[in-house]
Design an enzyme around this catalytic site. Structure first.
Site, PDB file in Angstrom:
ATOM      1  N   ARG A  13     -13.958  14.747 -33.543  1.00 13.36           N
ATOM      2  CA  ARG A  13     -13.266  15.848 -32.855  1.00 13.36           C
ATOM      3  C   ARG A  13     -13.763  17.136 -33.494  1.00 13.36           C
ATOM      4  NH1 ARG A  13     -10.523  13.882 -28.108  1.00 13.36           N
ATOM      5  NH2 ARG A  13     -12.726  14.129 -27.743  1.00 13.36           N
ATOM      6  N   TYR A  39       0.834  -1.200   0.000  1.00 14.30           N
ATOM      7  CA  TYR A  39       0.000   0.000   0.000  1.00 14.30           C
ATOM      8  C   TYR A  39       0.868   1.248   0.000  1.00 14.30           C
ATOM      9  CZ  TYR A  39      -3.697   3.296   0.870  1.00 14.30           C
ATOM     10  OH  TYR A  39      -4.571   4.334   0.739  1.00 14.30           O
ATOM     11  N   ASP A  63       1.460  20.010 -20.718  1.00 13.62           N
ATOM     12  CA  ASP A  63       0.748  18.745 -20.940  1.00 13.62           C
ATOM     13  C   ASP A  63       1.657  17.900 -21.839  1.00 13.62           C
ATOM     14  OD1 ASP A  63      -0.738  16.623 -21.834  1.00 13.62           O
ATOM     15  OD2 ASP A  63      -2.577  17.775 -22.157  1.00 13.62           O
ATOM     16  N   PHE A 116     -19.243  14.277 -25.635  1.00 11.14           N
ATOM     17  CA  PHE A 116     -18.899  13.404 -26.762  1.00 11.14           C
ATOM     18  C   PHE A 116     -18.791  11.947 -26.364  1.00 11.14           C
ATOM     19  CE2 PHE A 116     -14.484  12.900 -25.479  1.00 11.14           C
ATOM     20  CZ  PHE A 116     -14.290  14.014 -24.678  1.00 11.14           C
ATOM     21  N   LYS A 139      -0.430   7.330 -23.507  1.00 10.49           N
ATOM     22  CA  LYS A 139      -0.089   7.619 -24.910  1.00 10.49           C
ATOM     23  C   LYS A 139       1.391   7.311 -25.127  1.00 10.49           C
ATOM     24  CE  LYS A 139      -4.035  10.095 -24.349  1.00 10.49           C
ATOM     25  NZ  LYS A 139      -4.782  10.135 -23.090  1.00 10.49           N
ATOM     26  N   PHE A 170      -7.827  21.167 -24.681  1.00 12.76           N
ATOM     27  CA  PHE A 170      -8.145  19.746 -24.718  1.00 12.76           C
ATOM     28  C   PHE A 170      -9.328  19.540 -23.779  1.00 12.76           C
ATOM     29  CE2 PHE A 170      -8.059  15.307 -23.553  1.00 12.76           C
ATOM     30  CZ  PHE A 170      -8.216  14.775 -24.817  1.00 12.76           C
ATOM     31  N   THR A 171     -10.166  18.577 -24.130  1.00  7.70           N
ATOM     32  CA  THR A 171     -11.464  18.408 -23.453  1.00  7.70           C
ATOM     33  C   THR A 171     -11.339  18.329 -21.924  1.00  7.70           C
ATOM     34  OG1 THR A 171     -11.241  16.044 -23.885  1.00  7.70           O
ATOM     35  CG2 THR A 171     -12.571  17.326 -25.447  1.00  7.70           C
TER      36      THR A 171
HETATM   37  O1  PLI Z   1      -7.243  10.232 -20.755  1.00 11.47           O
HETATM   38  P1  PLI Z   1      -6.362  10.753 -19.677  1.00 11.47           P
HETATM   39  O2  PLI Z   1      -7.115  11.214 -18.504  1.00 11.47           O
HETATM   40  O3  PLI Z   1      -5.254   9.833 -19.312  1.00 11.47           O
HETATM   41  O4  PLI Z   1      -5.585  12.039 -20.290  1.00 11.47           O
HETATM   42  C1  PLI Z   1      -6.249  13.198 -20.654  1.00 11.47           C
HETATM   43  C2  PLI Z   1      -5.519  13.880 -21.767  1.00 11.47           C
HETATM   44  C3  PLI Z   1      -4.814  15.015 -21.508  1.00 11.47           C
HETATM   45  N1  PLI Z   1      -4.162  15.676 -22.486  1.00 11.47           N
HETATM   46  C4  PLI Z   1      -4.175  15.246 -23.781  1.00 11.47           C
HETATM   47  C5  PLI Z   1      -3.444  16.027 -24.817  1.00 11.47           C
HETATM   48  C6  PLI Z   1      -4.860  14.099 -24.114  1.00 11.47           C
HETATM   49  O5  PLI Z   1      -4.842  13.680 -25.377  1.00 11.47           O
HETATM   50  C7  PLI Z   1      -5.579  13.388 -23.092  1.00 11.47           C
HETATM   51  C8  PLI Z   1      -6.368  12.261 -23.400  1.00 11.47           C
HETATM   52  N2  PLI Z   1      -6.614  11.956 -24.652  1.00 11.47           N
HETATM   53  C9  PLI Z   1      -7.398  10.997 -25.109  1.00 11.47           C
HETATM   54  C10 PLI Z   1      -8.186  10.083 -24.239  1.00 11.47           C
HETATM   55  C11 PLI Z   1      -7.475  10.860 -26.542  1.00 11.47           C
HETATM   56  O6  PLI Z   1      -8.175   9.947 -27.026  1.00 11.47           O
HETATM   57  O7  PLI Z   1      -6.829  11.656 -27.231  1.00 11.47           O
END
Ligand code: PLI
Length: 459
Positions: free
Chosen positions: A384, A74, A217, A451, A260, A126-127
């Site tokens: 998008r 933990y 970011d 979305f 990513k 970004f969303t």
């Molecule tokens: O999906 P998260 O919570 O791990 O990360 C959010 C996020 C933050 N910044 C950017 C530039 C992103 O592209 C992003 C998440 N993007 C997704 C889920 C996508 O499909 O692009």
């Protein structure tokens, strides 16, 4: 005589996951049941999944071995210390707070730095990032260069900040109302476009003048660094790893979605240089994510992430990753498909306004096109455009972005060149019969990040 030398991926495949083709009738039924929203399809009904590059990469044998070395304590997991030192070594930030994914880190930094009535300039929204800024009482302001909103502009660094827009905002609102500038590498909503080092240095100089922080970011920082290596003077001979460190050194803190660039299915972190901000984040993470030595991640996931970071910065990996996206992009350009130029690093962004010029933005052209591509071939893409852009928080009207796009997002190390060919043929076929395509109407709209769960019917 010089011989042509093709490049190939720097790996071989040792495990496969079967995928299945469905019939046209099946897909028409599935997408209708999903309210014409590709997020609501079942993955088993998808043939090639280009919804996102988030959490969908293939892990290496080293990463899977790391999974077996999970220390699921933990508190004080050995894997946390490995992750922490990897982030410090590869990205150069001083302090690390793990989070379950990127938006967990966005939540923490927004709550800590933003006060009600603040403004947060950034290189396009970004969303999730913008929503966390708004939930903390701030207002996002887009200060990206105009070229970024023009799908035809071939400007190589469409992720750049317009320094005049930024300085005018600082003068208009006052530096004390701007807690930080939000810089994304690369810019997802602009079509996976990079920011140049020269521009980032200028933004640093300007923010230093006004004593304003930069929050980075860094979700796709390796891809951005590779584009700097390819396109910016003085970087051709530098390893991508070195360019990444230079980018990070120009910023004060970073949020990371490790799903990513970093080649894992789940995870994220907040990285910080300021000790006081770190102290607050380390406390707040306990409320929302978990103890500061796991922040919502299992020990095994932190280990896979630490290893994934080291793989993500290798030049041969990133060249093949971006190279595969370019291969698909060039095929689509050759076929006359309107896509965002230049070709982005993590996906191809089809310009739905140009693809379906007979549909107004109220008929959700990008949402419609994503559904049509799925019906044609079982390829799942993502909207998008106006749906992702949500509503203006003051007026309640739709935000109508210039860019109305369908994203064909390529997971890392997952698909082959043959998959790229199948995708290109499908888009081309839908393009040939574009005149027969009608739009959609929204019949269900959730309050946040609509979305993901909105539902549509055919007009
Ligand atoms: O999906 P998260 O919570 O791990 O990360 C959010 C996020 C933050 N910044 C950017 C530039 C992103 O592209 C992003 C998440 N993007 C997704 C889920 C996508 O499909 O692009």
């Amino acid at each position: 005589m010089s011989r042509k030398r093709s490049w190939a991926e720097p790996y071989k495949i040792k495990m496969v996951e079967p995928v299945f083709m469905t019939t046209l009738e099946d897909r028409e039924k599935f997408i209708k049941e999903a309210g014409y929203n590709t997020f609501l399809l079942r993955s088993r009904d998808v043939y090639i999944d280009l919804l996102t590059d988030s959490g969908t990469s293939a892990m290496s044998d080293r990463q899977w071995a790391g999974i077996m070395m999970g220390d699921e304590a933990y508190a004080g997991s050995e894997n946390f210390y490995h992750l922490e030192s990897t982030i410090q070594d590869y990205y150069g930030y001083k302090f690390v707070v793990p989070t379950h994914q990127g938006r967990g880190a966005e939540h923490l930094i927004s709550q800590i730095l933003i006060k009600k009535g603040d403004f947060i300039p950034g290189n396009m929204y970004f969303t999730t990032t913008r929503l966390h800024q708004e939930l903390a009482g701030g207002t996002f302001v887009d200060v990206i260069i105009d070229e970024a909103h023009d799908s035809e502009s071939n400007f190589p660094f469409k992720g750049n900040i317009d320094l005049n827009k930024l300085e005018n905002l600082i003068k208009e609102k006052g530096a004390d109302k701007i807690p930080y500038v939000s810089i994304a590498t690369t810019v997802n909503m602009a079509g996976g476009q990079p920011i140049s080092m020269a521009n980032l240095k200028e933004v640093r100089a300007l923010t230093n003048k006004y004593d304003i922080k930069i929050v980075h970011d860094m979700t796709r920082v390796a891809e951005n660094a590779y584009m700097i290596k390819l396109l910016e003077d003085g970087y051709a001979d530098k390893p991508v790893a070195e360019i990444i460190k230079e980018i990070c050194s120009l910023t004060d803190a970073a949020t990371m979605s490790s799903k990513k660039d970093a080649l894992v299915s789940i995870g994220g972190f907040l990285a910080i240089n300021d000790e006081d901000v770190f102290a607050e984040a380390r406390n707040l993470v306990v409320v929302y994510e978990g103890l500061h030595t796991y922040g919502g991640m299992a020990g095994r996931d932190m280990e896979a992430l630490a290893i994934g970071i080291t793989e993500s910065v290798q030049d041969d990996h990133i060249r093949a990753r971006v190279g595969q996206v370019r291969y698909l992009g060039e095929k689509l350009l050759d076929a006359g498909i309107p896509i965002v130029n230049p070709i982005g690093t993590h996906g191809i962004f089809i310009d739905a306004k140009k693809f379906l010029p007979h549909l107004s933005q109220d008929m959700f052209p990008a949402q419609t096109l994503a559904a049509e591509i799925y019906i044609d071939s079982g390829v799942r893409a993502m909207e998008r455009g106006v749906v992702s852009a949500g509503r203006n928080k003051e007026t309640g009207e739709h935000n109508y972005p210039n860019l109305e796009l369908v994203r064909l997002t390529i997971p890392r190390r997952v698909y082959t060149q043959a998959h790229m060919d199948v995708i290109a043929e499908s888009v081309q076929y839908v393009h040939e019969r574009r005149d027969q395509i009608n739009g959609l109407k929204m019949v269900f709209e959730p309050k946040y990040l609509r979305f993901f769960q909105a539902r549509f019917e055919k007009l």
